[in-house]
Design a protein around this motif. Structure first.
Motif, PDB file in Angstrom:
ATOM      1  N   LYS A 157       5.719 -73.404  69.768  1.00 26.54           N
ATOM      2  CA  LYS A 157       5.534 -72.328  70.744  1.00 26.54           C
ATOM      3  C   LYS A 157       6.799 -72.116  71.573  1.00 26.54           C
ATOM      4  CE  LYS A 157       0.492 -72.560  71.252  1.00 26.54           C
ATOM      5  NZ  LYS A 157      -0.642 -72.867  72.172  1.00 26.54           N
ATOM      6  N   ALA A 158       7.460 -73.218  71.941  1.00 25.98           N
ATOM      7  CA  ALA A 158       8.694 -73.101  72.714  1.00 25.98           C
ATOM      8  C   ALA A 158       9.767 -72.390  71.894  1.00 25.98           C
ATOM      9  CB  ALA A 158       9.180 -74.488  73.137  1.00 25.98           C
ATOM     10  N   TRP A 159       9.849 -72.727  70.621  1.00 27.14           N
ATOM     11  CA  TRP A 159      10.832 -72.076  69.750  1.00 27.14           C
ATOM     12  C   TRP A 159      10.528 -70.583  69.618  1.00 27.14           C
ATOM     13  CZ3 TRP A 159      15.455 -72.879  67.874  1.00 27.14           C
ATOM     14  CH2 TRP A 159      15.902 -72.112  66.798  1.00 27.14           C
ATOM     15  N   ALA A 160       9.262 -70.249  69.434  1.00 34.71           N
ATOM     16  CA  ALA A 160       8.883 -68.843  69.299  1.00 34.71           C
ATOM     17  C   ALA A 160       9.135 -68.065  70.583  1.00 34.71           C
ATOM     18  CB  ALA A 160       7.412 -68.740  68.898  1.00 34.71           C
ATOM     19  N   SER A 161       9.074 -68.767  71.732  1.00 32.29           N
ATOM     20  CA  SER A 161       9.229 -68.100  73.028  1.00 32.29           C
ATOM     21  C   SER A 161      10.588 -68.388  73.655  1.00 32.29           C
ATOM     22  CB  SER A 161       8.121 -68.577  73.987  1.00 32.29           C
ATOM     23  OG  SER A 161       6.843 -68.336  73.464  1.00 32.29           O
ATOM     24  N   ARG A 162      11.554 -68.847  72.850  1.00 32.56           N
ATOM     25  CA  ARG A 162      12.838 -69.271  73.407  1.00 32.56           C
ATOM     26  C   ARG A 162      13.537 -68.160  74.187  1.00 32.56           C
ATOM     27  NH1 ARG A 162      13.066 -68.674  67.968  1.00 32.56           N
ATOM     28  NH2 ARG A 162      14.733 -67.400  67.037  1.00 32.56           N
ATOM     29  N   ILE A 221       3.700 -75.441  78.638  1.00 34.97           N
ATOM     30  CA  ILE A 221       3.243 -75.043  77.298  1.00 34.97           C
ATOM     31  C   ILE A 221       2.334 -76.117  76.717  1.00 34.97           C
ATOM     32  CG2 ILE A 221       3.979 -74.545  74.932  1.00 34.97           C
ATOM     33  CD1 ILE A 221       6.559 -73.389  76.089  1.00 34.97           C
ATOM     34  N   TRP A 223       8.934 -76.249  82.033  1.00 28.87           N
ATOM     35  CA  TRP A 223       8.532 -75.139  81.149  1.00 28.87           C
ATOM     36  C   TRP A 223       7.826 -75.673  79.908  1.00 28.87           C
ATOM     37  CZ3 TRP A 223      10.743 -73.114  76.365  1.00 28.87           C
ATOM     38  CH2 TRP A 223      10.324 -71.821  76.051  1.00 28.87           C
ATOM     39  N   ARG A 252      12.244 -66.292  76.255  1.00 30.48           N
ATOM     40  CA  ARG A 252      11.662 -66.181  77.591  1.00 30.48           C
ATOM     41  C   ARG A 252      12.164 -67.258  78.552  1.00 30.48           C
ATOM     42  NH1 ARG A 252       5.265 -65.316  75.956  1.00 30.48           N
ATOM     43  NH2 ARG A 252       5.586 -63.549  74.515  1.00 30.48           N
ATOM     44  N   PHE A 253      12.827 -68.270  78.003  1.00 34.02           N
ATOM     45  CA  PHE A 253      13.316 -69.331  78.875  1.00 34.02           C
ATOM     46  C   PHE A 253      14.484 -68.811  79.700  1.00 34.02           C
ATOM     47  CE2 PHE A 253      16.346 -72.860  79.583  1.00 34.02           C
ATOM     48  CZ  PHE A 253      15.578 -73.589  80.477  1.00 34.02           C
ATOM     49  N   SER A 292      -1.713 -75.710  75.992  1.00 33.86           N
ATOM     50  CA  SER A 292      -2.180 -75.906  74.615  1.00 33.86           C
ATOM     51  C   SER A 292      -3.288 -76.949  74.572  1.00 33.86           C
ATOM     52  CB  SER A 292      -1.011 -76.337  73.714  1.00 33.86           C
ATOM     53  OG  SER A 292      -0.014 -75.349  73.673  1.00 33.86           O
ATOM     54  N   THR A 324       3.583 -77.614  70.740  1.00 36.05           N
ATOM     55  CA  THR A 324       4.391 -77.240  71.899  1.00 36.05           C
ATOM     56  C   THR A 324       5.795 -76.814  71.478  1.00 36.05           C
ATOM     57  OG1 THR A 324       3.165 -78.746  73.338  1.00 36.05           O
ATOM     58  CG2 THR A 324       5.358 -78.077  74.076  1.00 36.05           C
TER      59      THR A 324
END
Length: 220
Positions: free
Chosen positions: A102-107, A123, A119, A109-110, A127, A99
């Protein structure tokens, strides 16, 4: 002659338990998962958190302070929620690690000002269910041996038997177990659970009632 109007049978009401039994189950589950969630981090997860801390400290203001502070602050809660989904401490830490990555890769988008906890939980939940679809066909457990080997919840006097709780929770329908534990362990409202699980409030109530009734039945 015009045809008679079609009638729709009302949906069956979800089973209910006396308030005392509900409170007892909730208390035991909450105490067990709070203690289990406080266990030391796995080496892999600890290493990831250290790398994330260093990365966050070196960033400029392209990431808001909310994201910087919140990402690491949410780890204990994510860990407890992962544990309620997986019922397995090792898998829970792996799920939190996935998680966070993925959050870091999609940061990017936050959206600042929105609910970071929600949020991150979305994720984590997505997952888990992606993995669950793969695992559900791989693990056969007709005698409950696999379930009995899952996360060790703390044994206490006058508490439900640890192995029984483990096996019973693992036999619940996943979405019913999730709804029950979000309510009993995390004290989320029906409204918040409905948002987290992307369903109606009535569906949440039904899942929780059915999970309580099934758990009480399995535990005798």
């Amino acid at each position: 002659m015009s045809p008679l109007p079609q009638t729709v049978d009302p949906a069956p009401e979800a089973p209910s338990l006396p308030a005392g039994i509900q409170a007892h189950l909730g208390s035991q589950l909450r105490n067990a998962y709070e203690s289990a969630g406080a266990a030391p981090l796995s080496t892999r997860l600890q290493g990831l958190l250290e790398r994330l801390s260093a990365a966050l400290a070196g960033l400029d203001q392209t990431l808001t302070e909310e994201f910087r502070r919140g990402l690491l602050d949410e780890v204990p809660r994510l860990r407890r929620r992962a544990l309620t989904l997986t019922n397995d401490r090792t898998r829970a830490d792996d799920l939190v690690q996935e998680t966070l990555l993925k959050a870091w890769a999609s940061r990017g988008r936050f959206e600042p000002g929105t609910n970071l906890a929600a949020w991150l939980y979305t994720i984590l939940r997505n997952s888990f269910y992606s993995e669950h679809q793969k695992r559900v066909r791989e693990v056969a457990d007709p005698d409950g041996a696999y379930a009995a080997g899952l996360v060790s919840l703390p044994a206490q006097q006058d508490c439900l038997e640890v192995q029984d709780v483990q096996a019973a929770l693992d036999r619940l329908v996943p979405d019913q177990r999730e709804a029950l534990l979000l309510s009993a362990v995390h004290d989320l409202s029906y409204e918040d659970i409905a948002v987290a699980m992307e369903c109606r409030i009535g569906t949440v109530k039904s899942r929780i009632n059915r999970a309580r009734a099934r758990l009480a039945e399995l535990l005798g």
